[in-house]
Structure formats: structure tokens, C-alpha cells
Design a protein around this motif. Structure first.
Motif, short mmCIF file in Angstrom:
data_model
loop_
_atom_site.label_atom_id
_atom_site.label_comp_id
_atom_site.label_asym_id
_atom_site.label_seq_id
_atom_site.Cartn_x
_atom_site.Cartn_y
_atom_site.Cartn_z
N HIS A 48 69.20 30.97 96.42
CA HIS A 48 68.88 29.89 95.48
C HIS A 48 68.59 28.60 96.23
CE1 HIS A 48 71.25 31.93 92.00
NE2 HIS A 48 69.97 32.22 91.93
N LEU A 49 69.39 28.36 97.26
CA LEU A 49 69.24 27.13 98.02
C LEU A 49 67.87 27.08 98.70
CD1 LEU A 49 70.92 24.63 98.69
CD2 LEU A 49 71.58 25.73 100.82
N TRP A 50 67.48 28.21 99.30
CA TRP A 50 66.17 28.23 99.98
C TRP A 50 65.03 28.23 98.96
CZ3 TRP A 50 68.51 26.11 103.26
CH2 TRP A 50 69.24 26.63 104.31
N LEU B 52 66.67 14.69 100.75
CA LEU B 52 67.30 16.00 100.50
C LEU B 52 66.42 17.11 101.05
CD1 LEU B 52 69.49 17.77 99.12
CD2 LEU B 52 68.09 17.71 97.05
N HIS B 53 65.12 16.97 100.85
CA HIS B 53 64.20 17.99 101.37
C HIS B 53 64.26 18.07 102.90
CE1 HIS B 53 60.06 19.38 102.58
NE2 HIS B 53 60.57 20.42 101.98
N ASP B 54 64.26 16.91 103.55
CA ASP B 54 64.35 16.87 105.02
C ASP B 54 65.67 17.50 105.49
OD1 ASP B 54 61.91 15.63 105.23
OD2 ASP B 54 62.74 13.61 105.32
N ARG B 59 68.64 21.97 107.99
CA ARG B 59 69.76 22.91 107.93
C ARG B 59 69.27 24.36 107.92
NH1 ARG B 59 74.79 21.40 107.08
NH2 ARG B 59 75.00 23.31 108.29
N ARG B 60 68.15 24.60 107.26
CA ARG B 60 67.60 25.96 107.22
C ARG B 60 67.21 26.41 108.62
NH1 ARG B 60 63.09 27.70 102.72
NH2 ARG B 60 63.34 29.95 102.90
N HIS B 61 66.54 25.50 109.31
CA HIS B 61 66.12 25.80 110.68
C HIS B 61 67.34 26.04 111.58
CE1 HIS B 61 63.52 25.61 114.19
NE2 HIS B 61 64.39 24.78 114.74
N GLU B 62 68.35 25.20 111.40
CA GLU B 62 69.55 25.31 112.21
C GLU B 62 70.28 26.64 111.95
OE1 GLU B 62 72.54 22.43 111.22
OE2 GLU B 62 73.97 23.46 112.53
N LYS B 66 71.13 29.67 114.46
CA LYS B 66 72.53 29.78 114.87
C LYS B 66 73.13 31.16 114.64
CE LYS B 66 75.32 26.52 113.31
NZ LYS B 66 76.42 25.86 112.54
N TYR B 67 72.86 31.73 113.48
CA TYR B 67 73.49 33.01 113.14
C TYR B 67 72.66 34.18 113.67
CZ TYR B 67 77.12 30.63 110.65
OH TYR B 67 78.20 29.84 110.36
N ASP B 68 72.80 34.39 114.95
CA ASP B 68 72.02 35.39 115.67
C ASP B 68 72.97 36.50 116.11
OD1 ASP B 68 70.47 36.86 117.37
OD2 ASP B 68 69.79 35.15 118.57
N TYR B 69 72.93 37.63 115.37
CA TYR B 69 73.88 38.71 115.66
C TYR B 69 73.32 39.71 116.68
CZ TYR B 69 77.84 41.80 114.92
OH TYR B 69 78.97 42.55 115.11
#
Lengths: 113, 113
Positions: A48-50, B52-54, B59-62, B66-69
């Protein structure tokens, strides 16, 4: 093809145009803000956030392109704003009759999306 | 330089790692969602909206990065999550001692921002 590229705008017309343009912008922005607040209030997961992020990206791009206050394109801009309901033809009162006719004709004819 | 590229992960360790990784992800996402809802609830003009968009773009990019399994980078990922407070060292209990030592050392040493 309606010829509008070389249209002259009197000072009175410029005042009317600026006011109408700003009014439409305020209306659309306020509607968008309400929509985002509503969407954000029901976000429950990352998808939803994306989706909200994608929505904002698209609307930002659209608004940046749409609200173009150059006299060479203003007839088209007003036609689109009329077509989309952000502006009423009464709010353009004071523009020359030929401009109003063109704007109304374009608003009816064109698909802006 | 800590050598971790060729580290082997046992099945037990993989289970611990997956659970800890997912837990940290859920925590960070829930915190982000709360933050966005809060920000959205006080938007009053278009600048706030684009802020908010920025913020969401960043955060999406981050999060994507970051979450690289991948097991080849997981030691670094856990170190960062520990450093940022999304994970507690207790939640990695079950990993081999040398991995835990490396993760803790990296978490203290590195600046991840």
C-alpha cells in the motif's frame, strides 16, 4: 486545427487568466491532498505504501506538466482544466470571445489523458 | 578487513538468519508506515506533499538496497540492522560464534549512512 500559437493577451485578459489558473491549481491541489491523507490513513502494509508512492510520483509528474502558464499554450491548458472540471467557463469571463469559443471547443473535443 | 565473503551457513543458521531478517524488516516497515501516516495527516500544502513524496522515494530506495538476503553480504546486513536498532543481537542466537563476533564488531565500527 485551431490556430492559437500567436494569440495576443490584453492586460485584462492576463489578470483573468492568472486568477482562473491559480484557482484551478488550488482546487486540484486541495483535492489531491485530501486524497493522499485518506489513502495514507488506511495503509496497512508495504505494498500500500509503495502504491501511494507510485500514485504521488504520477500525480507530481502530471501536475508539473499540466500547469504550464505560457500564453502560447494557455488556451489548451484552460481547455483541459475545463474538461477535467477544475475550472468553470464562468471563471474565464473577461477573455475575448474568440478565446472562449476555442477553449470550450477544445474542452469538448479533446481527450487529455 | 573482516573476511566474510566465503562464509558458510548451516541450515540451522539459515533458519535463524531468515527469521531475524524478516523480523527486522517487519519492524522497520511498520515504523515507516506509522511515520508516513503521521506525516500525511498534517499535510496542508503542496510543498508538504512533495516532501512526503521525496521522503518515500528515499526510503524506498534505501529499503530496496538494505534488505539484501544474499549469504555473501548477510553479515554486513545484520551489522547494519543491529547498528540501526532494527535487530537485537539476541535474535541472532544460533549463529556460529565467529559470525556473531564479526557482526557485533562491524555494527560498532561502521557508519552505514
Amino acid at each position: 486545427m485551431v490556430q492559437v500559437n500567436e494569440v495576443e493577451w490584453s492586460n485584462t485578459e492576463k489578470n483573468v487568466a492568472r486568477k482562473a489558473f491559480d484557482q484551478a491549481y488550488i482546487r486540484e491541489v486541495n483535492t489531491l491532498i485530501k486524497e493522499v491523507c485518506q489513502q495514507a490513513s488506511v495503509i496497512s502494509d508495504l505494498n500500500h505504501l509503495w502504491e501511494l508512492h507510485d500514485f504521488l510520483s504520477a500525480r507530481r509528474h502530471e501536475l508539473d506538466g499540466k500547469y504550464d502558464y505560457r500564453y502560447s499554450v494557455l488556451i489548451f491548458v484552460f481547455a483541459r482544466l475545463l474538461n477535467e472540471g477544475w475550472l468553470h467557463i464562468n471563471e474565464l469571463e473577461g477573455l475575448a470571445k474568440d478565446k472562449l469559443i476555442k477553449i470550450e471547443a477544445l474542452a469538448r473535443m479533446q481527450n487529455f489523458n
